[in-house]
Write a protein that holds these residues in place. Structure first.
Motif, PDB file in Angstrom:
ATOM      1  N   ASP A 186      -6.829  19.560   2.502  1.00  0.00           N
ATOM      2  CA  ASP A 186      -5.987  19.238   1.354  1.00  0.00           C
ATOM      3  C   ASP A 186      -6.818  18.583   0.256  1.00  0.00           C
ATOM      4  N   VAL A 187      -6.418  18.827  -0.983  1.00  0.00           N
ATOM      5  CA  VAL A 187      -7.149  18.309  -2.133  1.00  0.00           C
ATOM      6  C   VAL A 187      -6.184  17.538  -3.025  1.00  0.00           C
ATOM      7  N   LEU A 188      -6.572  16.333  -3.399  1.00  0.00           N
ATOM      8  CA  LEU A 188      -5.745  15.487  -4.242  1.00  0.00           C
ATOM      9  C   LEU A 188      -6.244  15.551  -5.686  1.00  0.00           C
ATOM     10  N   PHE A 189      -5.304  15.673  -6.629  1.00  0.00           N
ATOM     11  CA  PHE A 189      -5.633  15.792  -8.050  1.00  0.00           C
ATOM     12  C   PHE A 189      -5.000  14.654  -8.834  1.00  0.00           C
ATOM     13  N   ASP A 190      -5.814  13.930  -9.567  1.00  0.00           N
ATOM     14  CA  ASP A 190      -5.363  12.900 -10.494  1.00  0.00           C
ATOM     15  C   ASP A 190      -5.489  13.514 -11.887  1.00  0.00           C
ATOM     16  N   ILE A 191      -4.460  14.294 -12.284  1.00  0.00           N
ATOM     17  CA  ILE A 191      -4.526  15.045 -13.535  1.00  0.00           C
ATOM     18  C   ILE A 191      -3.225  14.901 -14.325  1.00  0.00           C
ATOM     19  N   ASP A 192      -3.242  15.325 -15.584  1.00  0.00           N
ATOM     20  CA  ASP A 192      -2.061  15.205 -16.426  1.00  0.00           C
ATOM     21  C   ASP A 192      -1.182  16.453 -16.288  1.00  0.00           C
ATOM     22  N   TRP A 193      -0.078  16.459 -17.039  1.00  0.00           N
ATOM     23  CA  TRP A 193       0.901  17.541 -16.919  1.00  0.00           C
ATOM     24  C   TRP A 193       0.337  18.888 -17.345  1.00  0.00           C
ATOM     25  N   GLN A 194      -0.618  18.889 -18.278  1.00  0.00           N
ATOM     26  CA  GLN A 194      -1.208  20.161 -18.696  1.00  0.00           C
ATOM     27  C   GLN A 194      -1.976  20.812 -17.549  1.00  0.00           C
ATOM     28  N   GLY A 195      -2.761  20.006 -16.856  1.00  0.00           N
ATOM     29  CA  GLY A 195      -3.487  20.519 -15.706  1.00  0.00           C
ATOM     30  C   GLY A 195      -2.557  20.944 -14.592  1.00  0.00           C
ATOM     31  N   ALA A 196      -1.479  20.171 -14.390  1.00  0.00           N
ATOM     32  CA  ALA A 196      -0.507  20.513 -13.349  1.00  0.00           C
ATOM     33  C   ALA A 196       0.147  21.859 -13.644  1.00  0.00           C
ATOM     34  N   GLN A 197       0.460  22.123 -14.891  1.00  0.00           N
ATOM     35  CA  GLN A 197       1.053  23.407 -15.260  1.00  0.00           C
ATOM     36  C   GLN A 197       0.098  24.556 -14.964  1.00  0.00           C
ATOM     37  N   GLN A 198      -1.169  24.394 -15.316  1.00  0.00           N
ATOM     38  CA  GLN A 198      -2.140  25.461 -15.106  1.00  0.00           C
ATOM     39  C   GLN A 198      -2.371  25.737 -13.622  1.00  0.00           C
ATOM     40  N   LEU A 199      -2.476  24.684 -12.822  1.00  0.00           N
ATOM     41  CA  LEU A 199      -2.637  24.870 -11.380  1.00  0.00           C
ATOM     42  C   LEU A 199      -1.408  25.538 -10.782  1.00  0.00           C
TER      43      LEU A 199
END
Length: 229
Positions: free
Chosen positions: A119-132
């Motif tokens: 599993d991989v944890l991401f500390d990112i904003d909503w723009q990155g979350a949308q792209q992923l």
């Protein structure tokens, strides 16, 4: 024979520990987002410390390191030209511009982890979350972290003593826009007490790992179980 021994004998239970069978699983992408100062980075670090089966995605960024940050550990620090080259070569799963700096997620290590069941944890904003979410919709688990109040959010930003008053004001102004994206997430945590938020984040992780669709070896395990009955 005691009552407990009789009950154990009748149920087929044993006093010996039974090892948990290994069932192959596809890894997941655990995304944590929030407005700056709401506590997502602290929450992410606590999840990593509590669970050895999840690792942090190390982003690439063009912003300069903050005091104590290490290249390759907190971020991969690059200049704008190097970042643009990575974009053009398709080496980033997602990228975004935040406060005049660019952030992105290297593709290769994330795809390798998912295939290997890590599993991989991401500390990112909503723009990155949308792209992923667009690129790997069946693998993402999205958690949005809210502050308990605007006053507390501002206090947390000021207490970090890492940004100027002007930068703090910009982050507060952007917070409302960022918070408006909360409905795009699977889970929402109000981070009033970090201990409670950490427990909730770990509970989400456990539940998502148990989803049938992520347990790739479950069908084979059930077939073997049935054949032995």
């Amino acid at each position: 024979m005691t009552k407990n021994s009789a009950e154990n004998s009748a149920s087929g239970a044993s006093s010996e520990d039974i090892s948990e069978p290994h069932i192959a699983r596809r890894g997941l992408l655990y995304i944590v987002s929030s407005p700056s100062g709401a506590g997502k980075t602290t929450l992410a670090r606590r999840v990593l410390a509590a669970d050895s089966n999840i690792e942090m995605s190390v982003s690439v960024t063009t912003r300069p390191p903050r005091p104590g940050e290490q290249d390759g550990v907190d971020y991969h620090f690059v200049d704008h030209r190097a970042f643009e080259d990575m974009k053009e070569r398709g080496e980033l799963l997602e990228w975004a511009r935040v406060f005049d700096n660019y952030y992105g997620t290297p593709r290769a290590p994330v795809e390798a982890a998912i295939r290997d069941g890590r599993d991989v944890l991401f500390d990112i904003d909503w723009q990155g979350a949308q792209q992923l979410s667009e690129k790997m919709p069946h693998d993402v688990v999205r958690v949005f972290v809210l502050p308990p109040s605007g006053e507390i959010l501002e206090g947390r930003l000021k207490s970090r003593a890492q940004d100027s008053a002007e930068v703090v004001a910009k982050r507060m102004a952007a917070a409302s826009s960022e918070i408006s994206h909360w409905p795009e997430y699977d889970y929402v945590l109000v981070n009033a007490q970090i201990e409670q938020s950490t427990a909730a984040a770990l509970a989400i992780l456990t539940a998502e790992r148990l989803k049938r669709g992520r347990q790739l070896g479950l069908s084979e395990f059930v077939r073997k179980l049935q054949s032995a009955l």
